[in-house]
Write an enzyme that holds these catalytic residues in place. Sequence first.
Site, PDB file in Angstrom:
ATOM      1  N   CYS A  24       0.964   2.212  -1.907  1.00 14.91           N
ATOM      2  CA  CYS A  24       1.037   3.299  -2.875  1.00 14.91           C
ATOM      3  C   CYS A  24       2.483   3.640  -3.208  1.00 14.91           C
ATOM      4  CB  CYS A  24       0.332   4.543  -2.344  1.00 14.91           C
ATOM      5  SG  CYS A  24      -1.458   4.356  -2.199  1.00 14.91           S
ATOM      6  N   HIS A  50       1.735   9.461  -5.442  1.00 23.92           N
ATOM      7  CA  HIS A  50       1.456  10.707  -4.735  1.00 23.92           C
ATOM      8  C   HIS A  50       2.714  11.278  -4.081  1.00 23.92           C
ATOM      9  CE1 HIS A  50       1.624   8.854  -0.686  1.00 23.92           C
ATOM     10  NE2 HIS A  50       0.979   7.818  -1.222  1.00 23.92           N
TER      11      HIS A  50
END
Length: 212
Positions: free
Chosen positions: A181, A165
């Site tokens: 992440c 992301h």
Amino acid sequence: MRVSRILLALVAVAPLAACQSRMQTAALDDESAWYTGTMPDKPFDVPLVDTSRLDPKFRRQTVRYTGAEKPGTIVVDIDQRHLQLVEEDGSARQYGIGVGKAGFSWKGEARVGRKGVWPDWSPTTTMVSLNPDLPRTRKGGLDNPLGARALYLYQGNRDILFRIHGTNEPWSIGEQMSSGCVRMLNEDIVDLFERVPVGTQVLIKRSGKARV
């Protein structure tokens, strides 16, 4: 929207970073210096980063690819802090990334199960257990920790809760700061997002030898 206003919005969300992080003191010295303007996008323009502030190895570039993965595969090297998209001609588009703190990084094979534009953010159960005061959701936008785009990683039909992301903490690229992440500059995740379809294979590798 003026860049200064964008920065105020970004500062407000820093303690909430999905795949959470603790902001570095050096980055706070002059946040406005990280930004050079915006790139048109909907429903929000994308804040652009002054990439001269990054180590050159973490800037977007084309490199030779010597691995065995087929074209179209995303290969994430946690140790080297690089994400590569394998191309047809023996090259790869390479992007700098921020990765998880020690004990939080994941490795293995997955696929892009879905894609999100200016996605909403919600903390995982683990994140809430570590910080019960976290908000349970935040709408997509300039103050959202997932940034302008997100690729949601799945194994089979199961969302494994790891994402590739964008980030509103550009100083975290090349660092080991998140809760697992893979984070990219917003302009880089927009570029990658347009190049990969749902179903794209993702290989995340980590040896641990280069971790700091």
